[in-house]
Design a protein around this motif. Structure first.
Motif, PDB file in Angstrom:
ATOM      1  N   ASN A   1      44.944  46.756  47.796  1.00 35.62           N
ATOM      2  CA  ASN A   1      43.535  46.817  47.418  1.00 35.62           C
ATOM      3  C   ASN A   1      43.499  46.940  45.899  1.00 35.62           C
ATOM      4  N   VAL A   2      42.880  45.972  45.244  1.00 41.15           N
ATOM      5  CA  VAL A   2      42.814  45.924  43.781  1.00 41.15           C
ATOM      6  C   VAL A   2      41.387  46.248  43.354  1.00 41.15           C
ATOM      7  N   VAL A   3      41.227  47.020  42.294  1.00 39.79           N
ATOM      8  CA  VAL A   3      39.883  47.426  41.882  1.00 39.79           C
ATOM      9  C   VAL A   3      39.441  46.710  40.613  1.00 39.79           C
ATOM     10  N   VAL A   4      38.217  46.183  40.660  1.00 39.11           N
ATOM     11  CA  VAL A   4      37.544  45.664  39.467  1.00 39.11           C
ATOM     12  C   VAL A   4      36.240  46.444  39.359  1.00 39.11           C
ATOM     13  N   VAL A   5      35.948  46.991  38.174  1.00 40.56           N
ATOM     14  CA  VAL A   5      34.728  47.780  38.027  1.00 40.56           C
ATOM     15  C   VAL A   5      33.583  46.872  37.588  1.00 40.56           C
ATOM     16  N   ALA A   6      32.403  47.119  38.115  1.00 39.81           N
ATOM     17  CA  ALA A   6      31.265  46.217  37.865  1.00 39.81           C
ATOM     18  C   ALA A   6      30.712  46.316  36.449  1.00 39.81           C
ATOM     19  N   THR A   7      30.957  47.421  35.766  1.00 42.80           N
ATOM     20  CA  THR A   7      30.373  47.563  34.424  1.00 42.80           C
ATOM     21  C   THR A   7      31.469  47.722  33.372  1.00 42.80           C
ATOM     22  N   GLU A   8      31.152  47.190  32.204  1.00 42.16           N
ATOM     23  CA  GLU A   8      32.098  47.173  31.095  1.00 42.16           C
ATOM     24  C   GLU A   8      32.526  48.586  30.698  1.00 42.16           C
ATOM     25  N   GLU A   9      31.556  49.501  30.605  1.00 44.25           N
ATOM     26  CA  GLU A   9      31.891  50.829  30.088  1.00 44.25           C
ATOM     27  C   GLU A   9      32.773  51.620  31.056  1.00 44.25           C
ATOM     28  N   PHE A  10      32.430  51.569  32.335  1.00 43.79           N
ATOM     29  CA  PHE A  10      33.221  52.267  33.344  1.00 43.79           C
ATOM     30  C   PHE A  10      34.614  51.637  33.417  1.00 43.79           C
ATOM     31  N   SER A  11      34.688  50.319  33.313  1.00 44.06           N
ATOM     32  CA  SER A  11      35.974  49.638  33.374  1.00 44.06           C
ATOM     33  C   SER A  11      36.881  50.104  32.243  1.00 44.06           C
ATOM     34  N   ARG A  12      36.334  50.130  31.040  1.00 43.44           N
ATOM     35  CA  ARG A  12      37.157  50.539  29.895  1.00 43.44           C
ATOM     36  C   ARG A  12      37.566  52.004  30.003  1.00 43.44           C
TER      37      ARG A  12
ATOM     38  N   THR B   1      42.799  42.774  49.145  1.00 47.84           N
ATOM     39  CA  THR B   1      41.358  43.013  49.034  1.00 47.84           C
ATOM     40  C   THR B   1      41.033  43.241  47.570  1.00 47.84           C
ATOM     41  N   VAL B   2      39.906  42.737  47.108  1.00 47.76           N
ATOM     42  CA  VAL B   2      39.432  43.149  45.784  1.00 47.76           C
ATOM     43  C   VAL B   2      38.179  44.000  45.971  1.00 47.76           C
ATOM     44  N   THR B   3      38.216  45.213  45.433  1.00 51.84           N
ATOM     45  CA  THR B   3      37.079  46.128  45.502  1.00 51.84           C
ATOM     46  C   THR B   3      36.290  46.072  44.201  1.00 51.84           C
ATOM     47  N   ILE B   4      34.979  45.910  44.324  1.00 47.29           N
ATOM     48  CA  ILE B   4      34.112  45.998  43.138  1.00 47.29           C
ATOM     49  C   ILE B   4      33.555  47.415  43.088  1.00 47.29           C
ATOM     50  N   ALA B   5      34.084  48.202  42.155  1.00 51.53           N
ATOM     51  CA  ALA B   5      33.669  49.591  42.029  1.00 51.53           C
ATOM     52  C   ALA B   5      32.356  49.691  41.257  1.00 51.53           C
ATOM     53  N   ALA B   6      31.624  50.749  41.501  1.00 51.93           N
ATOM     54  CA  ALA B   6      30.350  51.013  40.817  1.00 51.93           C
ATOM     55  C   ALA B   6      29.350  49.878  41.026  1.00 51.93           C
TER      56      ALA B   6
END
Lengths: 298, 298
Positions: free
Chosen positions: A96-107, A136-141
């Motif tokens: 399960n790989v995570v990609v965060v939906a927002t730039e600030e949270f991702s950074r 799986t790719v999870t889109i966080a936030a």
């Protein structure tokens, strides 16, 4: 009869935000209890840097000790290539790989931009597939960000389209901080279905503001393939330290059982597991079923 | 924008099952805080025998002390003619009469058969109307009974039809012991709408097994006119002593606010009221909003 997959995330997200760190043996016991409940997919470990997340240390030892069978699939969370290598070495069944939906949270959380995270997710999903492991790719936030606030469903839709290019086995939409409502579930399901019509949807909810179960039942209504939940509802929220965590597996199964939705998971085994886990974490149990009892009684 | 009435039941159902008994002044303060939140209907008192329910003693003194205005309607719970007389004397704006859906719960809780309770409800609603006071009839245990288990929606439907004969202003469907799921809300709404098409539906949910908010949002979807909730989610459940109570007003308003549903009620005022009430009852607050905070922040 309707059916949905329960993904038991107690061993990963349930433990990740707790103060107490379980021993390897206790982590293995939690996974064994998850298997005993009938869960067929278990997010068992996280291959992050144990210096950053000490609760998740010992992923290799945990995976070496869990019971293996064709009917249970173990998922490992990975954030980068090093994590994938460890996961494959430890013989996980899925990543399960995570990609965060927002730039600030991702950074802040992943230490990279959203673009970099998407590129990494593509590589990880493709390399995992080449090794015979589903990704799986999870889109966080996806429902809201603790730093930038509201998240436009269109932004999530764009991310879904970009993630779909690597053809993951599943895309998960996560309400990481527990702010979502059913109306958002419907909107996100629509944009995700439009932008990735052939990719099954998995959903991840926290009950931080008492909307988690309503969101989960709505996700099921709009065609969820899989739903995350955690034994006892442990997990907490790093952005609201006094708040509760993931939706609880036993409370979700109660609602499913009474709604005629088949999961193959036994609520009573989960309640016992939560009691045991509450003891191991020395914490009261956020789930309600253990206190209230099932219905009808007996 | 969708809209629904919030009926603040904290002063009645919220206090009724708590061990602590509030002073008359504190009861009045809770009602004042409910008014300050913007609630337009408040179930303020119960005209039951104070020897049987000491938490509800002093209904007359409470009603003599609350602020009166044309924009706020105070509801008194009544179970019999004596209760109605007291309620009219105390100048309530509405009465709420209870009929239990199952024979065994009715006999144990109300001390009468279902037939006798229906007959009493008819008399009370007619006499209240003659005095210019609107009457709601609540069907308790409509989602399940602690003694006889499952309740057939057809049984509830029949009761709705019989209750409708006295033309109450509203029929309330109550999940008294917190066992219901959204699928039941849909079925009960259907039978009630079929058997009493012109009578508005009010719903009463407990969050005993973490299904209360999902039920409330589903009720709204199927045309709820009014929804009960209690400041802080106090109230408990006499059949599951460790369990939580009513759905919390602030958590419900959070979900409504983020779903674009207008109630005219201010969540932050409710959170403050819950903090105050937790202090007065010396109990931790079941609601989550106070711990988690709203969203987006600020």
């Amino acid at each position: 009869m309707a059916a949905v997959q329960l993904v038991e995330v107690g061993p990963r997200d349930g433990l990740q935000n707790e103060d107490a760190v379980l021993s390897i043996d206790d982590k293995i016991e939690l996974i064994e209890r998850s298997v005993a409940s009938g869960a067929k997919r278990i997010e068992a470990v996280s291959f992050v840097n144990p210096k950053r997340v000490p609760q998740m240390a010992g992923a290799e030892e945990v995976m070496a000790g869990v019971p293996r069978s064709d009917s249970v699939s173990y998922i490992g969370l990975v954030l980068n290539r090093r994590g994938l290598e460890r996961a494959l070495e430890a013989r996980v069944d899925e990543v399960n790989v995570v990609v965060v939906a927002t730039e600030e949270f991702s950074r802040r959380n992943q230490g990279c931009s959203v673009d970099e995270a998407v590129a990494a997710a593509h590589d990880i999903v493709r390399d995992a597939r080449a090794a015979g492991v589903a990704g799986t790719v999870t889109i966080a936030a996806a429902f809201g960000c603790p730093f930038s606030g509201e998240v436009d469903p269109a932004t999530v839709g764009e991310l879904v389209a970009r993630i779909a290019e690597c053809e993951p086995a599943e895309i998960a939409l996560a309400d990481t901080i527990g702010v979502g409502v059913p109306a958002q579930v419907r909107r996100l399901s629509e944009v995700a279905s439009r932008n990735a019509p052939n990719i099954p949807q998995r959903w991840h909810f926290h009950n931080t503001r008492n909307t988690g179960y309503a969101n989960a039942l709505t996700a099921l209504e709009v065609g969820a393939h899989a739903l995350d939940a955690s034994i006892g509802g442990f997990g907490g929220c790093p952005f609201a330290p006094a708040a509760t965590g993931n939706i609880a597996s036993e409370d979700l199964i109660y609602a499913f059982d009474r709604s005629g939705v088949d999961t193959g998971v036994n609520m009573n085994v989960l309640v016992e597991a939560a009691t045991w886990l509450g003891g191991a974490l020395a914490k009261s149990i956020p789930a309600q079923l253990g206190r209230a009892g099932g219905f009808p009684v007996g």
